[in-house]
Design a protein around this motif. Sequence first.
Motif, PDB file in Angstrom:
ATOM      1  N   ILE B  47       0.736  -1.056  -0.069  1.00 52.63           N
ATOM      2  CA  ILE B  47       0.074   0.059  -0.039  1.00 52.63           C
ATOM      3  C   ILE B  47       0.732   1.152   0.085  1.00 52.63           C
ATOM      4  CG2 ILE B  47      -1.731   1.412   1.268  1.00 52.63           C
ATOM      5  CD1 ILE B  47      -2.586  -1.464   2.736  1.00 52.63           C
ATOM      6  N   ILE B  48       1.756   1.500   0.973  1.00 56.32           N
ATOM      7  CA  ILE B  48       2.458   2.610   1.059  1.00 56.32           C
ATOM      8  C   ILE B  48       3.622   2.171   2.214  1.00 56.32           C
ATOM      9  CG2 ILE B  48       1.090   3.470   3.185  1.00 56.32           C
ATOM     10  CD1 ILE B  48       1.424   6.284   1.870  1.00 56.32           C
ATOM     11  N   ASP B  49       4.701   3.244   1.970  1.00 58.16           N
ATOM     12  CA  ASP B  49       6.036   2.940   2.808  1.00 58.16           C
ATOM     13  C   ASP B  49       6.443   4.026   3.167  1.00 58.16           C
ATOM     14  OD1 ASP B  49       8.379   1.834   0.323  1.00 58.16           O
ATOM     15  OD2 ASP B  49       7.054   3.729   0.570  1.00 58.16           O
ATOM     16  N   ILE B  50       7.271   3.983   4.471  1.00 65.47           N
ATOM     17  CA  ILE B  50       7.755   5.206   4.826  1.00 65.47           C
ATOM     18  C   ILE B  50       9.220   4.989   5.678  1.00 65.47           C
ATOM     19  CG2 ILE B  50       6.631   5.051   7.242  1.00 65.47           C
ATOM     20  CD1 ILE B  50       6.373   8.030   7.247  1.00 65.47           C
ATOM     21  N   ARG B  51      10.159   5.944   5.573  1.00 65.51           N
ATOM     22  CA  ARG B  51      11.381   5.793   5.944  1.00 65.51           C
ATOM     23  C   ARG B  51      11.505   6.672   7.129  1.00 65.51           C
ATOM     24  NH1 ARG B  51      11.803   4.572   0.713  1.00 65.51           N
ATOM     25  NH2 ARG B  51      13.353   3.228   0.196  1.00 65.51           N
ATOM     26  N   SER B  52      12.417   6.169   8.124  1.00 65.66           N
ATOM     27  CA  SER B  52      12.319   6.563   9.390  1.00 65.66           C
ATOM     28  C   SER B  52      12.871   8.277   9.649  1.00 65.66           C
ATOM     29  CB  SER B  52      13.322   5.924  10.392  1.00 65.66           C
ATOM     30  OG  SER B  52      14.656   5.996   9.996  1.00 65.66           O
ATOM     31  N   ASN B  53      13.235   8.735   8.396  1.00 65.03           N
ATOM     32  CA  ASN B  53      13.552  10.056   8.230  1.00 65.03           C
ATOM     33  C   ASN B  53      12.363  11.026   8.113  1.00 65.03           C
ATOM     34  OD1 ASN B  53      13.197   9.373   5.742  1.00 65.03           O
ATOM     35  ND2 ASN B  53      15.317  10.458   5.230  1.00 65.03           N
ATOM     36  N   MET B  54      11.186  10.494   7.883  1.00 65.04           N
ATOM     37  CA  MET B  54       9.908  10.948   7.667  1.00 65.04           C
ATOM     38  C   MET B  54       8.956  10.820   8.612  1.00 65.04           C
ATOM     39  SD  MET B  54       9.609   9.939   3.514  1.00 65.04           S
ATOM     40  CE  MET B  54       8.329  11.019   3.230  1.00 65.04           C
ATOM     41  N   ASP B  55       8.091  11.954   8.991  1.00 63.66           N
ATOM     42  CA  ASP B  55       6.826  11.509   9.991  1.00 63.66           C
ATOM     43  C   ASP B  55       5.602  11.283   9.287  1.00 63.66           C
ATOM     44  OD1 ASP B  55       8.212  14.519  11.550  1.00 63.66           O
ATOM     45  OD2 ASP B  55       8.580  12.290  11.837  1.00 63.66           O
ATOM     46  N   LYS B  56       5.365  11.570   8.056  1.00 66.94           N
ATOM     47  CA  LYS B  56       4.196  11.380   7.159  1.00 66.94           C
ATOM     48  C   LYS B  56       4.431  11.243   5.722  1.00 66.94           C
ATOM     49  CE  LYS B  56       0.136  14.195   6.353  1.00 66.94           C
ATOM     50  NZ  LYS B  56      -0.859  15.281   6.447  1.00 66.94           N
ATOM     51  N   ARG B  57       3.493  10.605   5.214  1.00 63.65           N
ATOM     52  CA  ARG B  57       3.497  10.207   3.787  1.00 63.65           C
ATOM     53  C   ARG B  57       2.264   9.910   3.201  1.00 63.65           C
ATOM     54  NH1 ARG B  57       6.842   5.959  -0.107  1.00 63.65           N
ATOM     55  NH2 ARG B  57       7.091   7.550  -1.861  1.00 63.65           N
ATOM     56  N   GLN B  58       1.914  10.664   2.079  1.00 63.25           N
ATOM     57  CA  GLN B  58       0.347  10.402   1.563  1.00 63.25           C
ATOM     58  C   GLN B  58       0.548   9.684   0.092  1.00 63.25           C
ATOM     59  OE1 GLN B  58      -0.529  14.816   2.115  1.00 63.25           O
ATOM     60  NE2 GLN B  58      -2.564  13.639   3.060  1.00 63.25           N
TER      61      GLN B  58
END
Lengths: 114, 114
Positions: B47-58
């Motif tokens: 569905i979606i991923d996020i790296r630890s240097n981010m707080d939010k991703r759309q």
Amino acid sequence: EADIYQTPRYLVIGTGKKITLECSQTMGHDKMYWYQQDPGMELHLIHYSYGVNSTEKGDLSSESTVSRIRTEHFPLTLESARPSHTSQYLCASSPRGSSNQPQHFGDGTRLSIL
Amino acid sequence: GESVGLHLPTLSVQEGDNSIINCAYSNSASDYFIWYKQESGKGPQFIIDIRSNMDKRQGQRVTVLLNKTVKHLSLQIAATQPGDSAVYFCAENRATGSARHLTFGSGTQLTVLP
């Protein structure tokens, strides 16, 4: 649109039989994985490969074995099936490079050992 | 021990409402997180991923929020549709020995009510 294929989708077989679950991918991915998943439960890594002739055991102990003779093919074998092997087996792949990228999954093989 | 887990095993929402699925992780060294959707009889779908240097991703109708302070991950689905009914898994990429692998939580069953 599936780029990673698992066969068979379902298998019901008796105790003691030798079983090979097939997994092939057409994406040219170097990394491939096998997971075991009981219904509604989390996935557990049982084997992985980072390339041809490379195979490693995963976090969950398994009596199965794997081979990686070709990049696109990663079969899993049970030499002598037992009822405790009843589960769903999912194959996945991911590209070469950073481990921080998603894995692509097949639709699984649902295995029942009588 | 270290684990990835979900707060609620089931979630029911009305069609059109927003859904929030939560996930807790305990390994502060994890640097990459993924949400997967698994429909009945199919493999997990990214569905979606996020790296630890981010707080939010759309993404399209989905947002992932990462709170590293409390080790919490959430998936928000806007205007939930019947086709969103599935089991949702979070996964973290963490080190196991010299390798890094995805570790999956136990899943949340999302049911969309008409």
